[in-house]
Design an enzyme around this catalytic site. Structure first.
Site, short mmCIF file in Angstrom:
data_model
loop_
_atom_site.label_atom_id
_atom_site.label_comp_id
_atom_site.label_asym_id
_atom_site.label_seq_id
_atom_site.Cartn_x
_atom_site.Cartn_y
_atom_site.Cartn_z
N LEU A 89 -9.89 -2.65 6.07
CA LEU A 89 -10.68 -3.01 4.89
C LEU A 89 -9.79 -3.54 3.77
O LEU A 89 -10.24 -4.33 2.95
CB LEU A 89 -11.47 -1.79 4.39
CG LEU A 89 -12.50 -1.23 5.37
CD1 LEU A 89 -13.17 0.00 4.78
CD2 LEU A 89 -13.52 -2.28 5.77
N HIS A 130 -4.71 5.13 12.39
CA HIS A 130 -4.77 4.09 11.36
C HIS A 130 -4.95 4.71 9.98
O HIS A 130 -4.23 4.36 9.03
CB HIS A 130 -5.94 3.14 11.68
CG HIS A 130 -6.14 2.05 10.68
ND1 HIS A 130 -5.75 0.75 10.93
CD2 HIS A 130 -6.69 2.05 9.43
CE1 HIS A 130 -6.05 0.00 9.87
NE2 HIS A 130 -6.63 0.76 8.96
N GLU A 131 -5.87 5.65 9.85
CA GLU A 131 -6.14 6.26 8.54
C GLU A 131 -4.99 7.17 8.09
O GLU A 131 -4.63 7.18 6.92
CB GLU A 131 -7.47 7.02 8.55
CG GLU A 131 -8.68 6.15 8.84
CD GLU A 131 -8.78 4.87 8.02
OE1 GLU A 131 -8.31 4.84 6.86
OE2 GLU A 131 -9.35 3.88 8.54
#
Length: 168
Positions: A89, A130-131
């Site tokens: 994002l 990823h986070e």
């Protein structure tokens, strides 16, 4: 209310986040705002620093549309290797293949401070990694070649300027 998503290479995305020590209403509000921001952007995960908060908090989407609210996560175990096409994002409209672990075991706190462990594999393991990378100050482009990273960085700087002009 959804918050604006920070665009890489903003400093908040390249610095490690701080552990959460206050599990009060402020954390609940942040999680709600993160969820709105993630859904508005049609994402499958989001970290607090992606909405400008340097706290060790993230949402990890499950395939059924629900999310893990992870606070102060730690990866306990990793195994296997898998490559997925990955986006972010904070790096909109950029997709590249990234190698990660196929399976992970993660320990985290929920919004009340209770500890949990979860074993994940496949796409879910990929999203956890990823986070958690975001919380450690890393973005998926860090895994790319210098040339690819530079090209994407130029695109993101142009996007930042465009967004800034729209706000002004």
């Amino acid at each position: 209310m959804a918050r604006d998503i920070v665009i890489w290479p903003h400093k908040v995305l390249t610095s490690a986040t701080k552990p959460v020590t206050d599990f009060g209403p402020g954390l609940e509000k942040l999680l709600d705002e993160m969820l709105e921001s993630m859904r508005e952007a049609k994402g499958i995960g989001i970290a607090a620093n992606q909405v400008g908060e340097s706290l060790r908090v993230a949402l990890v989407g499950r395939e059924d549309g629900t999310v893990f609210e992870i606070v102060n996560p730690q990866v306990l175990e990793r195994s296997g290797k898998v490559t997925w096409e990955e986006g972010c994002l904070s790096v909109p409209d950029q997709w590249e293949k990234v190698q990660r672990y196929e399976k992970v075991k993660v320990r985290y706190q929920d919004k009340t401070g209770q500890w949990h462990e979860v074993a994940a594999e496949g796409k879910l393991a990929h999203v956890f990694q990823h986070e958690i990378d975001h919380l450690d100050g890393h973005v998926f482009v860090d895994y790319l070649s210098g040339l690819k990273r530079s090209l994407i960085q130029e695109r993101m700087k142009k996007l930042q300027k465009t967004l800034k002009r729209k706000k002004d």
